[in-house]
Design a protein around this motif. Structure first.
Motif, PDB file in Angstrom:
ATOM      1  N   ALA A   1       0.832  -1.202   0.000  1.00 18.15           N
ATOM      2  CA  ALA A   1       0.000   0.000   0.000  1.00 18.15           C
ATOM      3  C   ALA A   1       0.868   1.254   0.000  1.00 18.15           C
ATOM      4  O   ALA A   1       0.601   2.214  -0.727  1.00 18.15           O
ATOM      5  CB  ALA A   1      -0.936   0.004   1.211  1.00 18.15           C
ATOM      6  N   VAL A   2       1.930   1.233   0.812  1.00 14.62           N
ATOM      7  CA  VAL A   2       2.860   2.358   0.831  1.00 14.62           C
ATOM      8  C   VAL A   2       3.499   2.537  -0.541  1.00 14.62           C
ATOM      9  O   VAL A   2       3.616   3.655  -1.060  1.00 14.62           O
ATOM     10  CB  VAL A   2       3.939   2.143   1.908  1.00 14.62           C
ATOM     11  CG1 VAL A   2       5.070   3.149   1.743  1.00 14.62           C
ATOM     12  CG2 VAL A   2       3.325   2.249   3.295  1.00 14.62           C
ATOM     13  N   ALA A   3       3.871   1.424  -1.161  1.00  8.19           N
ATOM     14  CA  ALA A   3       4.517   1.504  -2.478  1.00  8.19           C
ATOM     15  C   ALA A   3       3.579   2.117  -3.514  1.00  8.19           C
ATOM     16  O   ALA A   3       3.965   3.018  -4.265  1.00  8.19           O
ATOM     17  CB  ALA A   3       4.966   0.113  -2.913  1.00  8.19           C
ATOM     18  N   VAL A   4       2.349   1.641  -3.548  1.00  4.70           N
ATOM     19  CA  VAL A   4       1.405   2.160  -4.544  1.00  4.70           C
ATOM     20  C   VAL A   4       1.151   3.646  -4.302  1.00  4.70           C
ATOM     21  O   VAL A   4       1.079   4.438  -5.251  1.00  4.70           O
ATOM     22  CB  VAL A   4       0.093   1.346  -4.538  1.00  4.70           C
ATOM     23  CG1 VAL A   4      -0.914   1.942  -5.522  1.00  4.70           C
ATOM     24  CG2 VAL A   4       0.359  -0.112  -4.892  1.00  4.70           C
ATOM     25  N   ALA A   5       1.053   4.027  -3.041  1.00  3.94           N
ATOM     26  CA  ALA A   5       0.844   5.447  -2.723  1.00  3.94           C
ATOM     27  C   ALA A   5       2.023   6.295  -3.205  1.00  3.94           C
ATOM     28  O   ALA A   5       1.839   7.353  -3.813  1.00  3.94           O
ATOM     29  CB  ALA A   5       0.634   5.627  -1.219  1.00  3.94           C
TER      30      ALA A   5
END
Lengths: 445, 445, 445
Positions: free
Chosen positions: B269-273
């Motif tokens: 999720a952090v990566a996609v954000a």
């Protein structure tokens, strides 16, 4: 207490001893909630981002063809600048504020600390969502505020001065007033001011900046004649204006739904669903009310009134899209739609030239929506709402007036009369938006 | 080791004995991750699918009105054919490759095995996502590569020969080069070539195919006169070109974000954000840099440069949208924007007629973005990136040249001179895109 | 039985004693499933909502410029009224029906009971999704049915009478026939009728209402001459029609994917993924088949046929987008595409004037798609499908005929001949859609 509660309570108590939350028998786990919250920000964020295209199309359709390419440049440039300014300074200025404070921190170059947080031993996702997903969601909001301005002052404001104004609006003005409420500053702490998704913080803020700009820049040449007549200057493409409105409506589900700020529990899911339904209902009743009002007042339905009725309904429900019943949403949206139809001729009487009708839809309905919050949300008071509306209105108006005025007396904000007649597309860009159709509009006033 | 770690470690160890992973005290369960990963593919996939509409609008706006209906047919047909070809042969050719291999398997009619996998006793969702969701996501990528070509060779390529080229590109050429990297073939295994979301694999591939096509097909009649002058042929609708660019920008969040290939953990999720934020930032700085560059070079802002600046920034960040800081994303995107402004007149000097400016935005910036990967990603080397750029460039160029040339000397690729003057809409489709506006453009060169 | 099964079985048995389901070792927890199911409804719902913009653009592009503003008003108004009517009465009429029943409950003002349910002690999310998210998803479907009508009867139907028809369609006619199947009424209970996402319930319903309307209202002035000639009346903007089709295609992923009604398990994720792939494949083959068919039948490719081929393919797969293999989806979509090309001239022979080709795409392909269900879904029978098609066809046609006829003989449904020649934009709205381009189309027949 029954067996079930006894056992789950025991397990929870035992786990609490070692610092763990209860196991996910039927609940959303901490990490799953983190993912879902982040997903809400990203999904709703890209929907709000698309509103930039909606504003671009709405404004392209509402200006005359000789100014269409220029309004397109302005829209893509303002969205870009908003993102850069919010990264450069805006986000920290808005959210780096002490509780109850008046201004946030002036640190440069926002940078997320997710990776560091996750790399720590025993990372537990207590932050709730990826920091960058919140940045992304808040960034598209500031772009929305800037979009509102471009429509009002279209067809006569010069490109670069307009973009300089956008930089001030998105880097400084918007973040400061935003910090007062969403950053948990003084308006939130002292007055319980409530603005769920930004009727005042986003839409009225854009509306005030637009209003002050329209007054300082003045009306388009020939719009208001000396003998008191109003010269209609119909927009060049009604289907593009319609498309833009539909895109805004679509994006608004993200705008209001994402403002729940969480999707990590069943209660959040219910809230977002109710927000979607109320948002749609207010917009729908805004359309119908504006059509009926324009049939009564002008003896005919006007497409631009129907479109602005949708936007008026949407802005009206934005301050509180969660608490109202659907029935109350119908009423709030309908009043918004009527306010648009009533306000458009009023502005013309005041000789305030708002090319796309942004002031009625965003400012007037923004005020109405903010005042309507106490109807369904017991935590808000009419007095507190009024304080917020006035404080933000004064601050944004004064700050915008300063920037517009400085621009006016330095590099100038208004195109030469000759350029305005020729059209900004040829004057500023040396091109035409529709070079093959008729005159390209460039011979017209 | 504290109590918490002791207890969770004990539980995990006990469960490991019986082959289970640790219970979901605070983690995403296996099946939930499977759902979220699949959801990422589907959501990002539909966003990339919408890029087909973006290309259709961008190209409709950039060609003259006499060729608009034809470019619309080409765009909806190429998206359709890409999907069918990728089902027929492409996907297996791309992903049915041995590690380190040079070519995948030529099996026909891809078919998912999800249902079988889920029906097995003890299905544990180890596959990570629904097989068809991956197919869908990869399929919309191949369509993107094909879309790039249609813009460059517009206004003179014949309909059916163009569509035959699209079939070869999407069934054979794109999948083979794609297999070398994303299929874990030789480029990935031997050279550590890194291309996160396809600066080279998608955008340069489309760009090379377009460049070779533009050279073999030749410039539009009258574009370059014998005395060295360049005849501007302005596009018919700037708002549609702007709309197309906004749609592409929107879709790019799916393009780059979905290339994380997973949303089943907090780290994902952090990566996609971070990818969303970097993607937006690079596009924004591409716009601003292109506007400033065109103001300096041409003494005026050009809308089409601003639009292609956005695309240039987006292509530039696509090879590595995850690792850079937002500050580095600003720089990568800005260089992309400047490269567009510099490359457009260069191509004209070489008399390579690229109707929409796809070669600067997709090929030049695709190379730049791929070369920029080592700036933030330590696993990539400048040398490895260069090998990938050259290998794919050579393969796609040669393969495309063969197909274009065979088409040229068999059924012909270029419209008759008379048809080109009349416009492809009347010549090939017997219709006009705007039958009621002015001449419909059909009397113009 | 191995260790793993023994232990997980033991845990499940122990928990069952106290009424809990097994812990989420690797499964989706109840609350997470609730969130994911709700998210599917909201995400797919906003995609279907955007189809309203798709219809608006498709129809704006297919009518002559003198009627474009009117078709825009109709589209935004019908979407609004559909939402209000479905809230007022439609949803309860459709879903408040006894199993096997013939009509639902006539209660007014639907209101969700989520908050109450969640506030209960021991709320367990057994409902599966937020009630309002289902309302939202079903509401956008009814709007789709209404959109189909506006295209067929464009350019001659008066605004307010059309909108009154929309109110009856969305409040009464659509919900009643919908209740028979999706409300679990008699068609579902007695005949095993199967219509996954609405080939018959949505698309044919819209199509029958449109067909009856076209017959009762009559053809556009001059469309069919007394000597048997057909006067082509080409649409004003092909790129807008193309954009509209792409938006519809995009929205259809939500339309069909969301009709899985759940995303709370790995099996659901696989199902939604397969639906996305089949939906895209059928649309793609619809485009290609329509292009080939029109090349053979008319010796040229027609853009509007390609666009309607996409819609025909989409409607055809809508009754069963889950069960078919991708190969079967190709065939189902291709037949849909061919049916469109064959049906358009047939309607003209019958002098039924369908401005946008909605009857071929939505009604004819809706019937075909419904009949094709038994090819892949063993639970459906050819006979049961036929019963459903005929029952709904008869009901919708008769009910629509009554409403259209009453309107015709009271307030009138058709614009005056003079107004029709002048164009509805000037006659009904007093404005033009493109005031600066050529004649604005208003001097043409």
């Amino acid at each position: 207490m029954n067996h079930k509660q006894l056992i789950t309570g025991l397990i929870a108590a035992l786990l609490a001893v070692v610092g763990l939350s209860a196991p996910a028998f039927a609940e959303v786990s901490g990490e799953t909630a983190y993912v879902l919250n982040t997903l809400l920000f990203l999904m709703c964020g890209f929907m709000v981002m698309f509103m930039a295209a909606g504003f671009a199309m709405l404004e392209s359709g509402m200006v005359r063809s000789k100014n269409v390419a220029t309004i397109c440049v302005k829209n893509i440039a303002l969205y870009s600048l908003a993102g850069l300014m919010y990264y450069l300074i805006g986000y920290d200025l808005m959210y780096g504020i002490d509780e109850g404070g008046y201004i946030g921190s002036f640190s440069l170059f926002w940078s997320p600390d997710d990776a560091a947080a996750l790399a720590e031993e025993g990372a537990n996702f207590d932050a709730g969502y990826a920091a960058t997903s919140d940045w992304f969601f808040q960034m598209v909001f500031v772009a929305t505020a800037a979009s509102i301005v471009s429509g009002t002052v279209a067809e006569r404001v010069k490109l670069w001065p307009f973009l300089i104004f956008v930089c001030f609006l998105t880097a400084i003005i918007y973040p400061i007033q935003g910090s007062w409420e969403w950053g948990a500053g003084w308006l939130d702490a002292q007055f319980g001011f409530s603005d769920f998704a930004g009727s005042t913080l986003v839409h009225s803020t854009g509306g005030w900046a637009a209003l002050v700009g329209a007054i300082i820049i003045g009306a388009r040449k020939g719009k208001y004649t000396s003998d008191g007549k109003i010269n209609p200057m119909p927009g060049s493409s009604m289907p593009l204006a319609t498309l833009g409105t539909f895109i805004l409506w679509l994006g608004w589900f993200g705008f209001n739904g994402g403002s729940q700020l969480a999707l990590g529990s069943g209660a959040d899911a219910v809230a977002v669903a109710n927000i979607f339904a109320n948002t749609n209902t207010a917009a729908a009743s805004g359309v119908v009310a504006a059509m009926i009002a324009s049939q009564i007042m002008f003896k005919k339905v006007d497409l631009t009134m129907a479109l602005n009725g949708a936007i008026g309904g949407l802005v009206s429900i934005t301050a509180e899209p969660l608490a109202p019943t659907m029935g109350l949403s119908v009423i709030i949206g309908a009043i918004g739609g009527v306010l648009v139809v009533v306000s458009v001729p009023l502005l013309d009487k005041l000789k305030i030239d708002d090319v796309v009708g942004a002031i009625p839809a965003h400012l007037v309905c923004g005020i109405w929506g903010t005042l309507a919050v106490p109807l369904s949300n017991g935590d808000a008071s009419f007095g507190g709402q009024l304080v917020g509306i006035i404080a933000i209105g004064l601050f944004v108006s004064i700050a915008s007036a300063i920037v517009w005025t400085v621009l006016k007396f330095t590099i100038g904000v208004r195109a030469d009369e000759e350029d305005e007649v020729m059209g900004l597309d040829r004057a500023e860009l040396g091109m035409e938006a529709y070079p093959e159709f008729g005159s390209g509009g460039s011979q017209r006033l």
